[in-house]
Design an enzyme around this catalytic site. Structure first.
Site, PDB file in Angstrom:
ATOM      1  N   SER A 247      41.303   1.281  12.502  1.00 19.61           N
ATOM      2  CA  SER A 247      40.765   0.657  13.904  1.00 19.61           C
ATOM      3  C   SER A 247      41.455  -0.349  14.593  1.00 19.61           C
ATOM      4  CB  SER A 247      39.334   0.407  13.586  1.00 19.61           C
ATOM      5  OG  SER A 247      38.818   0.127  14.858  1.00 19.61           O
ATOM      6  N   SER A 249      39.947  -1.594  17.011  1.00 14.02           N
ATOM      7  CA  SER A 249      39.131  -2.488  17.935  1.00 14.02           C
ATOM      8  C   SER A 249      38.922  -4.065  17.402  1.00 14.02           C
ATOM      9  CB  SER A 249      37.570  -1.884  17.332  1.00 14.02           C
ATOM     10  OG  SER A 249      37.567  -0.558  17.984  1.00 14.02           O
ATOM     11  N   LYS A 296      28.231   7.965  14.304  1.00  9.91           N
ATOM     12  CA  LYS A 296      27.615   7.777  15.822  1.00  9.91           C
ATOM     13  C   LYS A 296      26.199   8.401  15.867  1.00  9.91           C
ATOM     14  CE  LYS A 296      32.127   7.258  18.024  1.00  9.91           C
ATOM     15  NZ  LYS A 296      32.904   7.778  19.111  1.00  9.91           N
ATOM     16  N   ASN A 317      28.098   4.463  20.444  1.00  7.72           N
ATOM     17  CA  ASN A 317      29.132   3.655  19.930  1.00  7.72           C
ATOM     18  C   ASN A 317      28.819   2.256  20.037  1.00  7.72           C
ATOM     19  OD1 ASN A 317      29.729   3.486  22.550  1.00  7.72           O
ATOM     20  ND2 ASN A 317      31.950   3.717  22.322  1.00  7.72           N
ATOM     21  N   ASP A 333      31.965   5.343  25.245  1.00  8.70           N
ATOM     22  CA  ASP A 333      32.917   6.386  25.489  1.00  8.70           C
ATOM     23  C   ASP A 333      32.837   7.222  26.521  1.00  8.70           C
ATOM     24  OD1 ASP A 333      34.006   5.967  23.140  1.00  8.70           O
ATOM     25  OD2 ASP A 333      32.709   7.652  21.730  1.00  8.70           O
ATOM     26  N   GLY A 358      33.423  18.894  19.878  1.00  7.16           N
ATOM     27  CA  GLY A 358      32.589  17.971  18.940  1.00  7.16           C
ATOM     28  C   GLY A 358      32.386  16.704  19.450  1.00  7.16           C
ATOM     29  N   GLY A 359      32.352  15.478  18.875  1.00  9.83           N
ATOM     30  CA  GLY A 359      31.532  14.555  19.481  1.00  9.83           C
ATOM     31  C   GLY A 359      32.199  13.861  20.751  1.00  9.83           C
ATOM     32  N   GLU A 383      30.291  29.652  19.601  1.00  6.92           N
ATOM     33  CA  GLU A 383      28.798  29.230  19.803  1.00  6.92           C
ATOM     34  C   GLU A 383      28.784  27.676  20.120  1.00  6.92           C
ATOM     35  OE1 GLU A 383      26.257  30.667  20.046  1.00  6.92           O
ATOM     36  OE2 GLU A 383      25.233  28.889  19.847  1.00  6.92           O
ATOM     37  N   GLY A 463      45.113   8.939  25.798  1.00  8.76           N
ATOM     38  CA  GLY A 463      43.822   8.538  25.159  1.00  8.76           C
ATOM     39  C   GLY A 463      43.569   7.201  24.889  1.00  8.76           C
TER      40      GLY A 463
HETATM   41  P1  NAP Z   1      35.166  16.121  16.073  1.00  8.84           P
HETATM   42  O1  NAP Z   1      33.670  15.572  16.416  1.00  8.84           O
HETATM   43  O2  NAP Z   1      35.632  16.523  14.656  1.00  8.84           O
HETATM   44  O3  NAP Z   1      35.371  17.317  16.851  1.00  8.84           O
HETATM   45  C1  NAP Z   1      36.690  17.782  16.924  1.00  8.84           C
HETATM   46  C2  NAP Z   1      36.599  19.094  17.807  1.00  8.84           C
HETATM   47  O4  NAP Z   1      37.847  19.695  17.454  1.00  8.84           O
HETATM   48  C3  NAP Z   1      35.898  20.209  17.042  1.00  8.84           C
HETATM   49  O5  NAP Z   1      35.429  20.997  18.202  1.00  8.84           O
HETATM   50  C4  NAP Z   1      36.593  20.991  16.149  1.00  8.84           C
HETATM   51  O6  NAP Z   1      36.403  22.444  16.186  1.00  8.84           O
HETATM   52  C5  NAP Z   1      38.036  20.900  17.068  1.00  8.84           C
HETATM   53  N1  NAP Z   1      39.233  21.336  16.546  1.00  8.84           N
HETATM   54  C6  NAP Z   1      39.682  20.655  15.221  1.00  8.84           C
HETATM   55  N2  NAP Z   1      40.686  21.353  14.964  1.00  8.84           N
HETATM   56  C7  NAP Z   1      41.069  22.307  15.620  1.00  8.84           C
HETATM   57  C8  NAP Z   1      42.235  23.177  15.774  1.00  8.84           C
HETATM   58  N3  NAP Z   1      43.113  23.242  14.851  1.00  8.84           N
HETATM   59  N4  NAP Z   1      42.086  24.192  16.888  1.00  8.84           N
HETATM   60  C9  NAP Z   1      41.211  23.965  17.713  1.00  8.84           C
HETATM   61  N5  NAP Z   1      40.009  23.205  17.643  1.00  8.84           N
HETATM   62  C10 NAP Z   1      40.046  22.204  16.593  1.00  8.84           C
HETATM   63  O7  NAP Z   1      36.169  14.952  16.442  1.00  8.84           O
HETATM   64  P2  NAP Z   1      35.749  14.037  17.617  1.00  8.84           P
HETATM   65  O8  NAP Z   1      35.187  12.748  17.358  1.00  8.84           O
HETATM   66  O9  NAP Z   1      35.223  14.457  18.801  1.00  8.84           O
HETATM   67  O10 NAP Z   1      37.331  13.384  18.055  1.00  8.84           O
HETATM   68  C11 NAP Z   1      38.358  14.315  18.620  1.00  8.84           C
HETATM   69  C12 NAP Z   1      39.413  13.659  19.133  1.00  8.84           C
HETATM   70  O11 NAP Z   1      39.192  12.729  20.056  1.00  8.84           O
HETATM   71  C13 NAP Z   1      40.230  12.942  17.867  1.00  8.84           C
HETATM   72  O12 NAP Z   1      41.733  12.956  17.895  1.00  8.84           O
HETATM   73  C14 NAP Z   1      39.612  11.339  18.052  1.00  8.84           C
HETATM   74  O13 NAP Z   1      40.848  10.421  17.885  1.00  8.84           O
HETATM   75  C15 NAP Z   1      39.812  11.317  19.743  1.00  8.84           C
HETATM   76  N6  NAP Z   1      38.897  10.268  20.364  1.00  8.84           N
HETATM   77  C16 NAP Z   1      39.329   9.436  21.036  1.00  8.84           C
HETATM   78  C17 NAP Z   1      38.770   8.401  21.420  1.00  8.84           C
HETATM   79  C18 NAP Z   1      39.312   7.251  22.443  1.00  8.84           C
HETATM   80  O14 NAP Z   1      38.653   6.166  22.732  1.00  8.84           O
HETATM   81  N7  NAP Z   1      40.629   7.834  22.991  1.00  8.84           N
HETATM   82  C19 NAP Z   1      37.442   8.224  21.423  1.00  8.84           C
HETATM   83  C20 NAP Z   1      36.741   9.236  20.366  1.00  8.84           C
HETATM   84  C21 NAP Z   1      37.709  10.353  19.961  1.00  8.84           C
HETATM   85  P3  NAP Z   1      35.369  22.896  15.063  1.00  8.84           P
HETATM   86  O15 NAP Z   1      33.974  22.415  15.307  1.00  8.84           O
HETATM   87  O16 NAP Z   1      35.397  24.297  14.739  1.00  8.84           O
HETATM   88  O17 NAP Z   1      36.017  22.139  13.753  1.00  8.84           O
END
Ligand code: NAP
Length: 503
Positions: A247, A249, A296, A317, A333, A358-359, A383, A463
């Site tokens: 992190s 942060s 979270k 967060n 976020d 995702g999140g 879905e 990002g």
């Molecule tokens: P998450 O909750 O695990 O969600 C990930 C999403 O990506 C899910 O919809 C997942 O689908 C999909 N996915 C994963 N692998 C894939 C693939 N090979 N092809 C297509 N879709 C795929 O993760 P998250 O917390 O949302 O984070 C997502 C990204 O955002 C990360 O890289 C994280 O570092 C970044 N992020 C950045 C910040 C920032 O401040 N810049 C803040 C938060 C997050 P499934 O559900 O089918 O697995």
């Protein structure tokens, strides 16, 4: 004042190197930062190197510095392969070279006649050390000095697996005189920083290689965490997650505190079980914390109040601890996505594709919808895309349609392309029919997706912009003041660039 003095004197730089030359260089570096230095003689690779190093020390080291000699045998968790006689020999040589303190392990003391080291010409001040590399045992309320005046101070270094473990060690520091508390391991890291504030006589930090798990580099301990300046009045903040070591942060928030001269510190808490952390909040005096994966969503049931938007997003967060101890959650976020994009495009009336469900996609979709954009979700599980579209107020689009669809903005909210696998892109070049592409990934800053978009003449947003914007907003929630954005941004970009050049 403790046995090692006060203030900076209680920050002990650890010198540990295989050769006399390297160790001497580390001593010089250490003395620029502090006057208390531990010399890990057991790390030197041979008796020849030990003799060479101690000759150098005798000739070159300033007499004002306080050197603590350690020649820990393998039995006590060190690298010295000699026996007890060998350990004592090197400690006596260390005294000759000017060391005022030595660290003697309990295992060594037990092997000596009368369990006494006083008959040997080792350095006059003795720190008796006890290590448990597996766990933090149960302790009495305070540690009493051993009989016969065997030691001038006692150190307990124990592996902390939970924050509860660290707290037990800190309580001991609070109630014992001339005591050094060393919580080991990643879960013990916050307590390492807070140990001096709780009354530990010393805190260790290496000038080069780490010598124990969970150590913080000396520079960070002194300049980022300011461990020697923390008091019971210092406001404590942190980030909870699992994993947490990556992190940025702590760097972001502490940089802000230093720049604004705020008596506060922000620590990385490795948290497996939320309850373990939440129980420690009052005792550590934590005033607020950031929340990252995987907590979270689950943090919400522990809150007494929650911002309606965070409630709707279903993720928190940021948590503020109010005066009465109650917890209030919010989500920055959301702010992060908006601030990062609004600089490049007018969101009201625009059509935005969020790729992923995702999140982070959820926070982005809610934020964009509230900002007046038409939100369209595409995810590999249709879905999941439909559920998010329903919740945030948007549409879905199947992947096969992306080649022919046009959007004002495309936001990647999947981890595809993130360190340590940066060479891939979640979308193909012919799927990027838009004016702006934003990737939520911030390591690397320029992902494969962003490079591809830039080659097509599309405006790109990293990002890191979201990371910074959510962090500024969070810092402002914690402090009630405006964040010093320029210095926080510069520091994070520099740290990311350094990480990227190393990988
Ligand atoms: P998450 O909750 O695990 O969600 C990930 C999403 O990506 C899910 O919809 C997942 O689908 C999909 N996915 C994963 N692998 C894939 C693939 N090979 N092809 C297509 N879709 C795929 O993760 P998250 O917390 O949302 O984070 C997502 C990204 O955002 C990360 O890289 C994280 O570092 C970044 N992020 C950045 C910040 C920032 O401040 N810049 C803040 C938060 C997050 P499934 O559900 O089918 O697995």
């Amino acid at each position: 004042m403790g046995v090692f003095g006060s203030g900076l004197h209680r920050l002990c730089a650890v010198v540990a190197a295989a050769t006399a030359g390297l160790a001497a260089r580390q001593v010089r570096r250490a003395l620029k930062q502090t006057s208390t230095v531990e010399l890990r003689l057991d790390w030197l690779r041979s008796d020849g190197e030990r003799a060479r190093f101690l000759r150098w020390l005798k000739k070159s080291a300033p007499r004002s510095a306080v050197f603590l000699a350690t020649c820990r045998r393998k039995e006590g968790g060190g690298k010295f392969s000699g026996d007890v006689a060998g350990e004592l020999f090197w400690l006596m040589q260390a005294r000759e070279a000017g060391c005022r303190w030595c660290d003697v392990e309990i295992e060594t003391l037990r092997r000596l006649p009368n369990r006494s080291v006083r008959g040997y010409a080792v350095p006059p001040k003795v720190l008796l050390s006890v290590h448990d590399f597996d766990r933090t045992p149960a302790f009495p309320r305070r540690v009493a000095m051993p009989d016969l005046g065997e030691a001038d101070a006692v150190k307990i270094a124990a592996a902390a697996h939970t924050i509860g473990d660290s707290l037990r060690l800190l309580r001991l520091a609070r109630h014992s005189k001339n005591f050094v508390a060393v919580p080991m391991g990643e879960a013990g890291l916050p307590a390492r920083v807070l140990a001096l504030r709780e009354g530990s006589a010393l805190a260790y930090a290496p000038v080069a290689e780490a010598t124990a798990p969970g150590q913080i580099a000396f520079e960070e301990m002194k300049h980022l965490y300011r461990a020697h300046q923390l008091t019971r009045r210092t406001r404590v903040y942190g980030v909870i997650g699992d994993p947490i070591g990556h992190s940025l942060s702590p760097l972001l928030h502490n940089t802000g505190f230093v720049a604004r001269h705020i008596d506060a510190v922000y620590l990385p808490f490795l948290v497996h079980k939320l309850r373990d952390f939440l129980e420690a909040v009052p005792e550590l005096g934590i005033r607020g914390f950031s929340v990252t994966l995987p907590h979270k969503q689950s943090i919400r049931k522990h809150l007494q109040g929650c911002d309606p938007l965070a409630e709707a997003i279903g993720a928190v967060n940021t948590v503020v601890v109010r005066r009465d101890g109650s917890l209030r959650g919010s989500n920055t976020d959301y702010v992060g996505v908006l601030r990062a994009l609004e600089k490049r495009i007018k969101l009201a009336g625009s059509r935005v594709l969020v790729f992923g469900a995702g999140g982070a996609a959820r926070a982005a979709a809610f934020a964009l919808h509230r900002a007046g954009a038409t939100v369209v979700i595409c995810a590999r599980r249709e879905e999941a895309a439909r559920a998010l579209a329903r919740a945030a107020g948007g549409d879905t689009v199947p992947r096969r349609a992306l080649r022919t669809e046009y959007f004002d903005v495309i936001v990647n909210a999947t981890p595809v392309g993130m360190h340590p696998r940066p060479g891939v892109s979640p979308l193909a070049a012919n799927e990027l029919n838009c004016r702006v592409v934003m990737d939520l990934i911030y390591r690397p800053q320029q992902t494969q997706l962003l490079k591809m978009a830039a080659r097509r003449g599309i405006v790109t947003v990293s990002g890191v912009e979201m990371f910074l914007a959510q962090g500024f907003a969070q810092w402002e929630v914690f402090t009630g003041r405006r964040a010093p954005e320029a210095v926080m941004r510069r520091t994070i970009l520099r740290a990311l660039a350094a990480k990227e050049s190393r990988s």
